[in-house]
Design a protein around this motif. Structure first.
Motif, PDB file in Angstrom:
ATOM      1  N   VAL A 137      74.274  32.735  36.624  1.00 27.69           N
ATOM      2  CA  VAL A 137      74.879  31.480  37.470  1.00 27.69           C
ATOM      3  C   VAL A 137      75.439  32.197  38.449  1.00 27.69           C
ATOM      4  O   VAL A 137      76.207  32.944  38.718  1.00 27.69           O
ATOM      5  CB  VAL A 137      76.457  31.379  36.230  1.00 27.69           C
ATOM      6  CG1 VAL A 137      77.396  30.351  36.899  1.00 27.69           C
ATOM      7  CG2 VAL A 137      76.297  30.398  34.393  1.00 27.69           C
ATOM      8  N   THR A 138      75.576  31.157  39.853  1.00 24.57           N
ATOM      9  CA  THR A 138      76.046  31.434  40.971  1.00 24.57           C
ATOM     10  C   THR A 138      76.975  30.979  41.594  1.00 24.57           C
ATOM     11  O   THR A 138      77.565  31.781  42.375  1.00 24.57           O
ATOM     12  CB  THR A 138      75.140  31.796  41.944  1.00 24.57           C
ATOM     13  OG1 THR A 138      73.874  30.612  41.632  1.00 24.57           O
ATOM     14  CG2 THR A 138      73.402  33.103  41.215  1.00 24.57           C
ATOM     15  N   ASP A 139      76.747  29.510  40.902  1.00 22.61           N
ATOM     16  CA  ASP A 139      78.487  29.249  41.716  1.00 22.61           C
ATOM     17  C   ASP A 139      78.932  28.281  40.744  1.00 22.61           C
ATOM     18  O   ASP A 139      78.669  28.585  39.166  1.00 22.61           O
ATOM     19  CB  ASP A 139      77.652  28.646  42.303  1.00 22.61           C
ATOM     20  CG  ASP A 139      77.163  26.943  42.802  1.00 22.61           C
ATOM     21  OD1 ASP A 139      77.155  27.734  41.401  1.00 22.61           O
ATOM     22  OD2 ASP A 139      77.276  26.361  44.103  1.00 22.61           O
ATOM     23  N   ASP A 140      80.488  27.904  40.530  1.00 24.61           N
ATOM     24  CA  ASP A 140      81.236  27.188  39.949  1.00 24.61           C
ATOM     25  C   ASP A 140      80.259  25.808  39.492  1.00 24.61           C
ATOM     26  O   ASP A 140      80.903  24.655  38.853  1.00 24.61           O
ATOM     27  CB  ASP A 140      82.480  27.150  40.387  1.00 24.61           C
ATOM     28  CG  ASP A 140      82.915  28.603  40.738  1.00 24.61           C
ATOM     29  OD1 ASP A 140      83.035  28.763  38.860  1.00 24.61           O
ATOM     30  OD2 ASP A 140      83.308  28.686  41.387  1.00 24.61           O
ATOM     31  N   ALA A 141      79.966  25.396  40.784  1.00 24.57           N
ATOM     32  CA  ALA A 141      79.443  24.207  40.645  1.00 24.57           C
ATOM     33  C   ALA A 141      77.943  24.040  39.672  1.00 24.57           C
ATOM     34  O   ALA A 141      77.888  22.790  38.928  1.00 24.57           O
ATOM     35  CB  ALA A 141      78.888  23.415  42.276  1.00 24.57           C
ATOM     36  N   MET A 142      77.799  24.602  39.516  1.00 26.53           N
ATOM     37  CA  MET A 142      76.281  24.735  39.041  1.00 26.53           C
ATOM     38  C   MET A 142      76.833  24.321  36.834  1.00 26.53           C
ATOM     39  O   MET A 142      75.811  23.719  36.590  1.00 26.53           O
ATOM     40  CB  MET A 142      75.688  26.331  38.702  1.00 26.53           C
ATOM     41  CG  MET A 142      74.533  26.243  38.788  1.00 26.53           C
ATOM     42  SD  MET A 142      74.196  27.796  38.574  1.00 26.53           S
ATOM     43  CE  MET A 142      73.188  28.747  37.251  1.00 26.53           C
ATOM     44  N   LEU A 143      77.926  25.018  36.867  1.00 30.36           N
ATOM     45  CA  LEU A 143      78.631  24.661  35.889  1.00 30.36           C
ATOM     46  C   LEU A 143      78.804  23.204  35.454  1.00 30.36           C
ATOM     47  O   LEU A 143      78.705  22.650  34.151  1.00 30.36           O
ATOM     48  CB  LEU A 143      79.520  25.771  35.663  1.00 30.36           C
ATOM     49  CG  LEU A 143      79.200  27.234  34.886  1.00 30.36           C
ATOM     50  CD1 LEU A 143      80.910  27.999  35.001  1.00 30.36           C
ATOM     51  CD2 LEU A 143      78.084  27.847  34.711  1.00 30.36           C
ATOM     52  N   VAL A 144      79.400  22.663  36.586  1.00 35.84           N
ATOM     53  CA  VAL A 144      79.863  21.659  36.622  1.00 35.84           C
ATOM     54  C   VAL A 144      78.658  20.351  36.377  1.00 35.84           C
ATOM     55  O   VAL A 144      78.593  19.646  35.926  1.00 35.84           O
ATOM     56  CB  VAL A 144      80.600  21.022  37.510  1.00 35.84           C
ATOM     57  CG1 VAL A 144      81.084  19.663  37.819  1.00 35.84           C
ATOM     58  CG2 VAL A 144      81.759  21.870  37.478  1.00 35.84           C
ATOM     59  N   GLU A 145      77.391  20.951  37.136  1.00 36.50           N
ATOM     60  CA  GLU A 145      76.407  20.719  37.099  1.00 36.50           C
ATOM     61  C   GLU A 145      75.326  19.845  35.642  1.00 36.50           C
ATOM     62  O   GLU A 145      75.169  18.872  35.094  1.00 36.50           O
ATOM     63  CB  GLU A 145      75.045  20.615  37.956  1.00 36.50           C
ATOM     64  CG  GLU A 145      75.812  20.401  39.249  1.00 36.50           C
ATOM     65  CD  GLU A 145      74.568  21.718  39.889  1.00 36.50           C
ATOM     66  OE1 GLU A 145      73.259  21.768  39.586  1.00 36.50           O
ATOM     67  OE2 GLU A 145      75.594  21.892  41.300  1.00 36.50           O
TER      68      GLU A 145
END
Ligand code: C5P
Length: 272
Positions: free
Chosen positions: A222-230
């Motif tokens: 996990v390198t950013d927050d947007a990835m988790l939302v995706e």
């Protein structure tokens, strides 16, 4: 009737709890000198100058008294500049500054800050202190997209290099080169992603709740927050970032950042 979008009550989380090992200064990156101040001071000034937040929540390395004092001084300076009631969000009102202990990973630092946001918060921008020279215009683009209805929005810039995938070379090839090319990505569809990344608060909280149960391998990816939302299947929108939002990671980045600050116009006026 006025159909202009209403600005949601907004917090900006500044994650500054990293060790900064790659910069090689032997101290947390947030404390590293930049243009006569520290990296964190520049980052906080940029957030405040953007004027979009009712709260600024900073995650620092646990027990770091120097960074705690720096954040306190920053909060006092904001109050002195704007003698209104902190956190009320009216014109000229200063944001409330909250300081939390960061975690072992960036995501844990974000989660610690999410737990400390004011109850009325509706939208949140998550920003790396390491992107200390991010122009105000980028904060504005992200927050306008949120006001217009986006649940997740990231600043991004086109990729200038050709990007390939590789894998370690095995067999006879290992004597020739350490890696074998497995493909070439279509450059026109690639974007280099920056911060601040903006979210509807409930959406980001849901994404981080899901990530809290990741195993070590998944967490490391996990390198950013947007990835988790995706991963939740929520659409993520991209607005234009800026080249001077570079993430100060290596000694070369620090040289570039110093150069930007010394430029003829000053970095905040140079749009990339
Ligand atoms: O390590 P990386 O360069 O990806 O860190 C990006 C940002 O996340 C930095 O501003 C760093 O201070 C922050 N961070 C954090 N807590 C950690 C690791 C990184 O707040 N445990």
């Amino acid at each position: 009737m006025d159909s202009a979008p209403r600005n949601p009550v907004t917090a900006v989380i500044v994650v500054a709890a990293g060790s900064g090992q790659r910069l090689g200064y032997g101290m947390p990156k947030a404390k590293v000198p930049l243009g006569g101040d520290t990296i964190l001071t520049h980052a906080l000034r940029g957030v405040a100058a953007a004027g979009i937040a009712q709260q600024i929540c900073v995650a620092i390395p646990p027990g770091d008294q120097e960074l705690l004092a720096l954040c306190d001084d920053f909060a006092q300076a904001l109050k002195a500049e704007h003698p209104g009631t902190p956190g009320t969000g009216g014109a000229g009102q200063p944001p409330i500054v909250t300081i939390v202990d960061g975690g072992a990973t960036r995501a844990e630092s974000v989660r610690a800050a999410l737990a400390a946001l004011l109850p009325a918060t509706e939208a949140v921008l998550v920003h790396d202190a390491a992107r200390a020279l991010t122009p105000e215009a980028v904060f504005h683009r992200v927050s306008h997209a949120l006001a217009a209805g986006a649940l997740a929005v990231i600043p991004a810039i086109p990729v200038v290099d050709t990007v390939k995938t590789v894998e370690p070379t095995t067999g006879d090839g290992a004597a020739i080169a350490p890696e074998l090319v497995t493909g070439t990505a279509a450059r026109e569809t690639l974007r280099a992603v920056q911060t601040p990344q903006g979210f509807d608060l409930a959406t980001l909280r849901r994404a981080h709740e899901a990530a809290a149960s990741f195993d070590d391998g998944q967490a490391a990816a996990v390198t950013d927050d947007a990835m988790l939302v995706e991963l939740l299947g929520v659409p993520v929108h991209a607005v234009r970032g800026a080249s001077q939002s570079l993430k100060i990671t290596t000694p070369l980045d620090l040289i570039i950042a110093e150069g930007l600050l010394e430029g003829p116009l000053g970095v905040r006026w140079v749009e990339g």
